[in-house]
Motif scaffolding. Structure first.
Motif, PDB file in Angstrom:
ATOM      1  N   LEU A  71       9.254  -9.258   4.705  1.00  0.00           N
ATOM      2  CA  LEU A  71       8.835 -10.449   5.438  1.00  0.00           C
ATOM      3  C   LEU A  71       9.207 -11.765   4.753  1.00  0.00           C
ATOM      4  CD1 LEU A  71       5.397  -9.041   6.597  1.00  0.00           C
ATOM      5  CD2 LEU A  71       7.420  -9.396   7.997  1.00  0.00           C
ATOM      6  N   ASP A 116       7.999 -13.486   2.440  1.00  0.00           N
ATOM      7  CA  ASP A 116       6.912 -14.395   2.084  1.00  0.00           C
ATOM      8  C   ASP A 116       6.027 -13.650   1.086  1.00  0.00           C
ATOM      9  OD1 ASP A 116       5.252 -16.626   2.059  1.00  0.00           O
ATOM     10  OD2 ASP A 116       4.145 -16.031   3.853  1.00  0.00           O
ATOM     11  N   LEU A 170       2.542 -12.571   0.561  1.00  0.00           N
ATOM     12  CA  LEU A 170       1.348 -12.476   1.400  1.00  0.00           C
ATOM     13  C   LEU A 170       0.135 -12.069   0.572  1.00  0.00           C
ATOM     14  CD1 LEU A 170       3.347 -10.867   4.266  1.00  0.00           C
ATOM     15  CD2 LEU A 170       2.221 -13.096   4.377  1.00  0.00           C
ATOM     16  N   LEU A 176       2.532 -11.486  12.159  1.00  0.00           N
ATOM     17  CA  LEU A 176       3.494 -12.468  11.657  1.00  0.00           C
ATOM     18  C   LEU A 176       4.804 -12.392  12.415  1.00  0.00           C
ATOM     19  CD1 LEU A 176       2.789 -12.168   7.825  1.00  0.00           C
ATOM     20  CD2 LEU A 176       2.134 -14.026   9.365  1.00  0.00           C
ATOM     21  N   LEU A 177       5.234 -11.180  12.775  1.00  0.00           N
ATOM     22  CA  LEU A 177       6.519 -11.042  13.456  1.00  0.00           C
ATOM     23  C   LEU A 177       6.402 -11.308  14.950  1.00  0.00           C
ATOM     24  CD1 LEU A 177       8.021  -7.888  11.682  1.00  0.00           C
ATOM     25  CD2 LEU A 177       8.716 -10.260  11.393  1.00  0.00           C
ATOM     26  N   HIS A 235       1.555 -18.677   6.879  1.00  0.00           N
ATOM     27  CA  HIS A 235       2.423 -17.539   6.530  1.00  0.00           C
ATOM     28  C   HIS A 235       3.455 -17.270   7.617  1.00  0.00           C
ATOM     29  CE1 HIS A 235       0.502 -16.505   2.803  1.00  0.00           C
ATOM     30  NE2 HIS A 235      -0.682 -16.613   3.370  1.00  0.00           N
ATOM     31  N   LEU A 293      -4.297  -2.864   7.092  1.00  0.00           N
ATOM     32  CA  LEU A 293      -4.331  -4.327   7.051  1.00  0.00           C
ATOM     33  C   LEU A 293      -2.910  -4.903   7.019  1.00  0.00           C
ATOM     34  CD1 LEU A 293      -5.648  -7.133   6.404  1.00  0.00           C
ATOM     35  CD2 LEU A 293      -5.500  -6.486   4.008  1.00  0.00           C
ATOM     36  N   GLN A 294      -2.059  -4.286   6.182  1.00  0.00           N
ATOM     37  CA  GLN A 294      -0.698  -4.816   6.060  1.00  0.00           C
ATOM     38  C   GLN A 294       0.109  -4.579   7.333  1.00  0.00           C
ATOM     39  OE1 GLN A 294       0.482  -3.098   2.235  1.00  0.00           O
ATOM     40  NE2 GLN A 294      -0.406  -4.849   1.160  1.00  0.00           N
ATOM     41  N   ALA A 295      -0.102  -3.444   7.972  1.00  0.00           N
ATOM     42  CA  ALA A 295       0.598  -3.179   9.232  1.00  0.00           C
ATOM     43  C   ALA A 295       0.184  -4.197  10.297  1.00  0.00           C
ATOM     44  CB  ALA A 295       0.300  -1.755   9.704  1.00  0.00           C
ATOM     45  N   ALA A 308       0.825  -1.204   0.000  1.00  0.00           N
ATOM     46  CA  ALA A 308       0.000   0.000   0.000  1.00  0.00           C
ATOM     47  C   ALA A 308       0.863   1.260   0.000  1.00  0.00           C
ATOM     48  CB  ALA A 308      -0.916  -0.006   1.221  1.00  0.00           C
ATOM     49  N   LEU A 325      -5.423 -17.917   2.648  1.00  0.00           N
ATOM     50  CA  LEU A 325      -6.400 -17.041   3.297  1.00  0.00           C
ATOM     51  C   LEU A 325      -7.138 -16.255   2.227  1.00  0.00           C
ATOM     52  CD1 LEU A 325      -4.148 -15.537   6.086  1.00  0.00           C
ATOM     53  CD2 LEU A 325      -6.263 -16.796   6.504  1.00  0.00           C
ATOM     54  N   MET A 339      -1.083  -7.187   9.813  1.00  0.00           N
ATOM     55  CA  MET A 339      -0.652  -8.545   9.468  1.00  0.00           C
ATOM     56  C   MET A 339       0.845  -8.707   9.733  1.00  0.00           C
ATOM     57  SD  MET A 339      -2.283 -10.543   6.350  1.00  0.00           S
ATOM     58  CE  MET A 339      -1.778 -12.169   5.836  1.00  0.00           C
ATOM     59  N   GLN A 340       1.602  -7.659   9.423  1.00  0.00           N
ATOM     60  CA  GLN A 340       3.036  -7.711   9.709  1.00  0.00           C
ATOM     61  C   GLN A 340       3.276  -7.950  11.199  1.00  0.00           C
ATOM     62  OE1 GLN A 340       6.778  -5.065   8.709  1.00  0.00           O
ATOM     63  NE2 GLN A 340       5.365  -3.873   9.936  1.00  0.00           N
ATOM     64  N   LEU A 386      -3.422 -18.530   8.919  1.00  0.00           N
ATOM     65  CA  LEU A 386      -2.456 -17.451   9.124  1.00  0.00           C
ATOM     66  C   LEU A 386      -1.092 -18.037   9.520  1.00  0.00           C
ATOM     67  CD1 LEU A 386      -2.006 -14.351   9.268  1.00  0.00           C
ATOM     68  CD2 LEU A 386      -2.652 -14.475  11.686  1.00  0.00           C
ATOM     69  N   GLU A 420      -9.640  -0.804  -3.905  1.00  0.00           N
ATOM     70  CA  GLU A 420      -8.474  -0.084  -3.371  1.00  0.00           C
ATOM     71  C   GLU A 420      -7.194  -0.851  -3.707  1.00  0.00           C
ATOM     72  OE1 GLU A 420      -7.748  -0.134   0.809  1.00  0.00           O
ATOM     73  OE2 GLU A 420      -6.178   1.387   0.647  1.00  0.00           O
ATOM     74  N   TRP A 433       2.136  -9.221  -1.502  1.00  0.00           N
ATOM     75  CA  TRP A 433       2.950  -8.190  -0.850  1.00  0.00           C
ATOM     76  C   TRP A 433       3.899  -8.865   0.124  1.00  0.00           C
ATOM     77  CZ3 TRP A 433       2.486  -7.199   4.509  1.00  0.00           C
ATOM     78  CH2 TRP A 433       1.381  -7.801   5.141  1.00  0.00           C
ATOM     79  N   ALA A 487       5.945  -4.380   4.428  1.00  0.00           N
ATOM     80  CA  ALA A 487       4.874  -3.701   5.138  1.00  0.00           C
ATOM     81  C   ALA A 487       5.370  -2.339   5.597  1.00  0.00           C
ATOM     82  CB  ALA A 487       4.429  -4.542   6.320  1.00  0.00           C
ATOM     83  N   PRO A 488       4.483  -1.540   6.166  1.00  0.00           N
ATOM     84  CA  PRO A 488       4.890  -0.210   6.623  1.00  0.00           C
ATOM     85  C   PRO A 488       6.172  -0.278   7.449  1.00  0.00           C
ATOM     86  CG  PRO A 488       2.542  -0.447   6.852  1.00  0.00           C
ATOM     87  CD  PRO A 488       3.048  -1.771   6.374  1.00  0.00           C
ATOM     88  N   LEU A 498      -5.928  -0.776   3.079  1.00  0.00           N
ATOM     89  CA  LEU A 498      -4.897  -1.782   2.810  1.00  0.00           C
ATOM     90  C   LEU A 498      -3.653  -1.562   3.674  1.00  0.00           C
ATOM     91  CD1 LEU A 498      -4.177  -4.241   1.068  1.00  0.00           C
ATOM     92  CD2 LEU A 498      -3.275  -2.664  -0.661  1.00  0.00           C
ATOM     93  N   ALA A 499      -3.240  -0.299   3.828  1.00  0.00           N
ATOM     94  CA  ALA A 499      -2.030  -0.023   4.610  1.00  0.00           C
ATOM     95  C   ALA A 499      -2.202  -0.502   6.056  1.00  0.00           C
ATOM     96  CB  ALA A 499      -1.713   1.472   4.588  1.00  0.00           C
TER      97      ALA A 499
END
Lengths: 285, 264
Positions: A111, A113, A115, B14-15, B41, B6-8, A73, A151, B10-11, B38, A122, A102, A105-106, B3-4
């Protein structure tokens, strides 16, 4: 100096992995073409890069990126794009591909992987802008690969094939159709891979991937894991034939990334794929 | 959800290892399967990054056991994930992390062994450059020798430690002799470099270390030799230079060559 080597042939190629470098350096191998993971060769120097530059003279080469993160994003990592551009300009690969996924991430954690993305408007705007950016920065058309997924998201404006069709229409990118991923994702979500295949933008297909997967029992029932760690499964061979019937002959790549076997085992898989390609060529006259 | 965001989320999941309900609620799969899916991943992320660290730090792994290495690597990954997609560069921060990692403070030499292994990793992937051959040096007019600037091959690394890092490392190689005893008081200096595609490593004397550090700092030959001899008057400079040249450790300092280097 840019060597403008022949395009990738409509034959079966193999993924070049480090354990096989000595075999390739020692003698010519019956591989019609090679594909590498670009990020494994971005170091300033060293024996792997030296080996690749030598093999580049003898084999058509395709470069498969595993780190650009087209689904981010936040947009693409410009420094990484510059490194890739310089690398591709030097190697002049016949094809360059990335994934519909992706990995970054921010705050730029990578990562390692691929994803999953929600197939929303969007996300389509994000991926299309990133693909446009990448194609311009790299000076090349990109092929985008359909992912293996575990997923799915509740929010969705398209299914995967619809999303990829829109992406190809908006950006002019090509499709790298991974037949194993198609099978794995369909199995993991209770779908029909042939129906998914028919929905894909097959006119945009420029390359096909096949690989092995693992069947893993989990508390959620059996999941297929795209581990590239075994021979190609029989249903995937059948799906390859169906794909070649619909899309026509294309370059087919055999990937094997974990439990990597001796090179002859990998080359035998490529021979098998070549036989399927010959049948498809005969059928298409 | 954007999306941003969601990705934050999920990161983080995962970590850090958690599966927050608000993240799981976004998935369309049956509710009782989401966590498990999940986890596929999470395993991918961990496996990929641990494999990279295992490949770069094989001796550290032997020293603390595979199980302990995995736990340590997970703790490291959670706080210092890779910042760029080219994973040959991932692991640079692990030695400093080990130095401050409480469960391992009883092994004070571990971080320096890790620094040694990272230097080997850097040597493997450093830029190519043709090393200076002995014949090339022999062809330099004698009058030019004192002002000649030599420097280290791009792959060369020097590592000075208060611990016997080279000895510990060598004892943990497949063909190494297991250590009966090691004098932990005996610090060592390691020289690491790549030659014809392979990483080489040698313990060197403090005098040679001074010489090479002076070369790397841009000192001309005579000055560097003077610094080294001041450090160790008994140093056999010709023998050391010959070994450096035959090993392919040195290159001509092209940047320095064009400078009006000699002020006299």
């Amino acid at each position: 100096m840019t060597r403008n080597r022949a395009a990738i042939p409509f034959r079966a190629g193999v993924g070049l992995r480090h354990p096989h470098l000595p075999d390739f350096l020692a003698a010519p191998q019956p591989a019609a073409w090679l594909e590498i993971h670009s990020e494994n060769y971005l170091a300033p120097g060293g024996p792997r890069l030296t080996a690749l530059e030598r093999l580049r003279r003898d084999y058509p080469l395709s470069c498969h990126g595993v780190g650009l993160s087209l689904g981010s994003a936040e947009g693409l990592d410009k420094a990484h794009l510059r490194r890739l551009r310089a690398f591709y300009d030097r190697l002049a690969p016949g094809l360059v591909s990335e994934h519909l996924a992706w990995s970054t991430a921010p705050s730029w954690a990578f990562l390692a992987d691929l994803l999953p993305l929600p197939y929303t408007r969007e996300a389509l705007d994000v991926v299309a802008a990133n693909v446009d950016h990448a194609q311009e920065a790299l000076g090349r058309r990109l092929l985008v690969e359909n992912p293996s997924t575990y997923l799915r998201f509740q929010e969705a404006d398209w299914d995967e094939a619809g999303f990829l069709s829109e992406l190809a229409r908006r950006t002019g990118c090509g499709l790298l159709l991974d037949v194993n991923n198609l099978h794995v994702s369909a199995a993991n979500h209770g779908g029909d891979p042939r129906a998914a295949l028919d929905q894909m933008p097959l006119a945009a297909v420029e390359e096909i991937h096949i690989a092995g997967h693992a069947r893993v029992a989990t508390p959620a029932g059996e999941l297929l894991i795209d581990d590239h760690g075994s021979e190609v499964a029989e249903p995937v061979w059948a799906l390859l034939t169906a794909t070649l019937e619909r899309a026509g002959p294309k370059p087919v790549l055999v990937e094997w990334d974990t439990n990597i076997p001796a090179l002859p085992v990998l080359l035998a898989e490529a021979r098998r794929a070549d036989a399927r390609l010959r049948e498809a060529c005969d059928a298409s006259g | 959800m954007r999306l941003a965001e969601l990705q934050a989320r999920m990161q983080r999941a995962l970590l850090d290892g958690g599966s927050p309900a608000e993240l799981l609620a976004l998935f369309a799969d049956p509710a009782d399967q989401r966590e498990c899916r999940l986890a596929v991943h999470r395993n991918n992320v961990r496996h990929a990054l641990i494999s990279v660290l295992e490949a770069a730090f094989p001796v550290v792994q032997q020293l603390i056991s595979a199980e302990c290495f995995t736990a340590t690597a997970l703790a490291f990954i959670a706080v210092q994930p890779p910042r760029q997609p080219a994973l040959y560069a991932y692991g640079e921060a692990l030695p400093a992390f080990l130095a401050g990692f409480k469960p391992l403070t009883k092994l004070p030499w571990l971080a320096d062994v890790a620094r040694l292994e990272w230097a080997r990793n850097e040597a493997l992937f450093a830029a190519e450059q043709e090393p200076l051959a002995a014949e090339e040096l022999a062809a330099v007019p004698a009058g030019d020798l004192p002002g000649l600037r030599l420097t280290l091959h791009p792959s060369a690394r020097l590592l000075e430690s208060a611990w016997p890092i080279h000895t510990i490392w060598a004892a943990h190689q497949p063909d190494g002799d297991p250590l009966e005893t090691v004098n932990l008081e005996q610090g060592e200096i390691a020289r690491i470099w790549r030659r014809e595609g392979s990483v080489c490593q040698q313990a060197i004397s403090p005098g040679e270390f001074t010489l090479l550090t002076a070369f790397a700092a841009g000192q001309p030959l005579a000055e560097a030799a003077g610094s080294a001899l001041a450090q160790d008057p008994g140093l056999n400079l010709p023998a050391i230079l010959a070994a450096l040249l035959s090993g392919g450790v040195l290159v001509r300092d092209l940047a320095g060559k064009d400078k009006p280097c000699c002020s006299h």
